[in-house]
Design an enzyme around this catalytic site. Sequence first.
Site, PDB file in Angstrom:
ATOM      1  N   ARG A 286      -5.356   2.182  -4.533  1.00 10.43           N
ATOM      2  CA  ARG A 286      -4.609   1.464  -3.496  1.00 10.43           C
ATOM      3  C   ARG A 286      -4.803  -0.036  -3.666  1.00 10.43           C
ATOM      4  O   ARG A 286      -5.873  -0.493  -4.106  1.00 10.43           O
ATOM      5  CB  ARG A 286      -5.056   1.914  -2.108  1.00 10.43           C
ATOM      6  CG  ARG A 286      -6.472   1.545  -1.745  1.00 10.43           C
ATOM      7  CD  ARG A 286      -7.147   2.587  -0.912  1.00 10.43           C
ATOM      8  NE  ARG A 286      -7.644   3.689  -1.722  1.00 10.43           N
ATOM      9  CZ  ARG A 286      -8.519   4.590  -1.297  1.00 10.43           C
ATOM     10  NH1 ARG A 286      -8.991   4.516  -0.074  1.00 10.43           N
ATOM     11  NH2 ARG A 286      -8.937   5.552  -2.081  1.00 10.43           N
TER      12      ARG A 286
ATOM     13  N   ARG B  74       0.848  -1.194   0.000  1.00  9.75           N
ATOM     14  CA  ARG B  74       0.000   0.000   0.000  1.00  9.75           C
ATOM     15  C   ARG B  74       0.886   1.247   0.000  1.00  9.75           C
ATOM     16  O   ARG B  74       1.831   1.359   0.790  1.00  9.75           O
ATOM     17  CB  ARG B  74      -0.904  -0.001   1.239  1.00  9.75           C
ATOM     18  CG  ARG B  74      -1.570   1.326   1.572  1.00  9.75           C
ATOM     19  CD  ARG B  74      -2.693   1.659   0.611  1.00  9.75           C
ATOM     20  NE  ARG B  74      -3.240   2.986   0.873  1.00  9.75           N
ATOM     21  CZ  ARG B  74      -4.236   3.233   1.718  1.00  9.75           C
ATOM     22  NH1 ARG B  74      -4.794   2.245   2.388  1.00  9.75           N
ATOM     23  NH2 ARG B  74      -4.687   4.464   1.885  1.00  9.75           N
TER      24      ARG B  74
ATOM     25  N   ARG C 101     -21.102   6.634   2.598  1.00  9.42           N
ATOM     26  CA  ARG C 101     -20.576   5.687   1.615  1.00  9.42           C
ATOM     27  C   ARG C 101     -21.449   4.440   1.543  1.00  9.42           C
ATOM     28  O   ARG C 101     -21.487   3.627   2.462  1.00  9.42           O
ATOM     29  CB  ARG C 101     -19.146   5.290   1.991  1.00  9.42           C
ATOM     30  CG  ARG C 101     -18.190   6.477   2.068  1.00  9.42           C
ATOM     31  CD  ARG C 101     -16.828   6.064   2.562  1.00  9.42           C
ATOM     32  NE  ARG C 101     -15.873   7.178   2.537  1.00  9.42           N
ATOM     33  CZ  ARG C 101     -14.607   7.093   2.933  1.00  9.42           C
ATOM     34  NH1 ARG C 101     -14.144   5.937   3.390  1.00  9.42           N
ATOM     35  NH2 ARG C 101     -13.819   8.149   2.869  1.00  9.42           N
ATOM     36  N   LEU C 102     -22.141   4.292   0.431  1.00  9.37           N
ATOM     37  CA  LEU C 102     -22.950   3.092   0.247  1.00  9.37           C
ATOM     38  C   LEU C 102     -22.091   1.836   0.232  1.00  9.37           C
ATOM     39  O   LEU C 102     -22.529   0.775   0.689  1.00  9.37           O
ATOM     40  CB  LEU C 102     -23.739   3.196  -1.070  1.00  9.37           C
ATOM     41  CG  LEU C 102     -24.948   4.127  -1.073  1.00  9.37           C
ATOM     42  CD1 LEU C 102     -25.535   4.220  -2.479  1.00  9.37           C
ATOM     43  CD2 LEU C 102     -26.003   3.659  -0.082  1.00  9.37           C
ATOM     44  N   PHE C 103     -20.854   1.955  -0.301  1.00  7.94           N
ATOM     45  CA  PHE C 103     -20.001   0.771  -0.392  1.00  7.94           C
ATOM     46  C   PHE C 103     -19.506   0.309   0.979  1.00  7.94           C
ATOM     47  O   PHE C 103     -18.981  -0.793   1.101  1.00  7.94           O
ATOM     48  CB  PHE C 103     -18.809   1.027  -1.331  1.00  7.94           C
ATOM     49  CG  PHE C 103     -17.874   2.131  -0.899  1.00  7.94           C
ATOM     50  CD1 PHE C 103     -16.877   1.913   0.039  1.00  7.94           C
ATOM     51  CD2 PHE C 103     -17.978   3.396  -1.460  1.00  7.94           C
ATOM     52  CE1 PHE C 103     -16.009   2.922   0.416  1.00  7.94           C
ATOM     53  CE2 PHE C 103     -17.119   4.416  -1.098  1.00  7.94           C
ATOM     54  CZ  PHE C 103     -16.128   4.179  -0.149  1.00  7.94           C
TER      55      PHE C 103
ATOM     56  N   ASP D 159      -9.959   0.156   7.144  1.00  3.87           N
ATOM     57  CA  ASP D 159     -10.375   1.249   8.028  1.00  3.87           C
ATOM     58  C   ASP D 159     -11.195   0.703   9.188  1.00  3.87           C
ATOM     59  O   ASP D 159     -12.122  -0.094   8.981  1.00  3.87           O
ATOM     60  CB  ASP D 159     -11.229   2.268   7.276  1.00  3.87           C
ATOM     61  CG  ASP D 159     -10.441   3.047   6.242  1.00  3.87           C
ATOM     62  OD1 ASP D 159      -9.269   3.346   6.505  1.00  3.87           O
ATOM     63  OD2 ASP D 159     -11.012   3.349   5.174  1.00  3.87           O
TER      64      ASP D 159
ATOM     65  N   HIS E 209     -15.939   5.740  12.216  1.00  2.00           N
ATOM     66  CA  HIS E 209     -15.286   6.347  11.061  1.00  2.00           C
ATOM     67  C   HIS E 209     -16.149   7.509  10.551  1.00  2.00           C
ATOM     68  O   HIS E 209     -17.350   7.351  10.302  1.00  2.00           O
ATOM     69  CB  HIS E 209     -15.112   5.306   9.960  1.00  2.00           C
ATOM     70  CG  HIS E 209     -14.197   5.749   8.869  1.00  2.00           C
ATOM     71  ND1 HIS E 209     -14.547   6.704   7.939  1.00  2.00           N
ATOM     72  CD2 HIS E 209     -12.923   5.374   8.551  1.00  2.00           C
ATOM     73  CE1 HIS E 209     -13.553   6.911   7.098  1.00  2.00           C
ATOM     74  NE2 HIS E 209     -12.555   6.112   7.450  1.00  2.00           N
TER      75      HIS E 209
ATOM     76  N   ASP F 272      -7.029  -1.215   1.412  1.00  4.18           N
ATOM     77  CA  ASP F 272      -7.431  -0.180   2.362  1.00  4.18           C
ATOM     78  C   ASP F 272      -8.197  -0.847   3.494  1.00  4.18           C
ATOM     79  O   ASP F 272      -9.181  -1.554   3.254  1.00  4.18           O
ATOM     80  CB  ASP F 272      -8.316   0.849   1.655  1.00  4.18           C
ATOM     81  CG  ASP F 272      -8.567   2.079   2.509  1.00  4.18           C
ATOM     82  OD1 ASP F 272      -7.743   2.377   3.384  1.00  4.18           O
ATOM     83  OD2 ASP F 272      -9.607   2.749   2.290  1.00  4.18           O
TER      84      ASP F 272
END
Length: 277
Positions: free
Chosen positions: A210, A201, A239-241, A215, A233, A213
């Site tokens: 990247r 990364r 963020r739908l994803f 998080d 976070h 990732d």
Amino acid sequence: MDEIRIKNLEVFAFHGVYREENVLGQKFLVDASLFLDTRRAGLTDELECSVSYGDVCRLIDREMKSQNAKLLECVAEHLADQILHTFSSVKEVEIEIKKPWAPVRMHMDYASVRIKRKWHDTFIGVGSNMGDRKQYINNAENEIRSLSEIRNLRMAPVIETEPYGYTNQGKFLNTVFSFETLYTPEELLEELHRIEKNANRERKIHWGPRTLDLDILLYDDLITQEEKLTIPHPEMTKRLFVLEPLCHLYPQGIHPLLHRRFMDIYEELKKEEQENG
């Protein structure tokens, strides 16, 4: 949660800063409180539905005699770790180690150290849009699963999504991991950064491409804002994803800061994006 208590278990062991303590040994008194769900044991009267305090006492005695530590803090940490790893139904443990013969040349009942440790429920956002994206995610899953302070890892279905923020890049594969951990948030972040580094990364462009990732999204109901780590976070509700795989693993979850169900936040955000084209 329910609680099983052990009070003043006597153990003769060899812990202390001074050489005489390591050679001659002394008496220690140990209190242990185990937090777990004993409902099924109460209904069935079956020992396998609970935890044998006899087995816990024998573990404490064995582990305290297996090492020569200088500090009670070290002994307590080791005992908590061994109990949480050995007895899978125990979610949390409180340990107090008392030293009635502490060499201070003054009268006192005892010196003691008391700690509380537990398995923390954690959710991690995962993404990749470079190279073999699925392999990077699978490697991350395997590396996290191999850590001794992690248990019960689950992974949501992987979805392919458009890039967020910096859009001049390839599509992402995204998912969410959930697991229980004994790591503190800072320790966990360090491990995740190590795994990202193993995946080569590079942090060149904010929200840029990247290989991997990772998080921290949620850590129990913790709300904190530090220089390197904010929980929950701060971008997850946009963020739908993140929300889609999170809701797959945690459909009834509630945001600890907003006090709203993640499913409701997801449905609202999905509707907004559909209306905006």
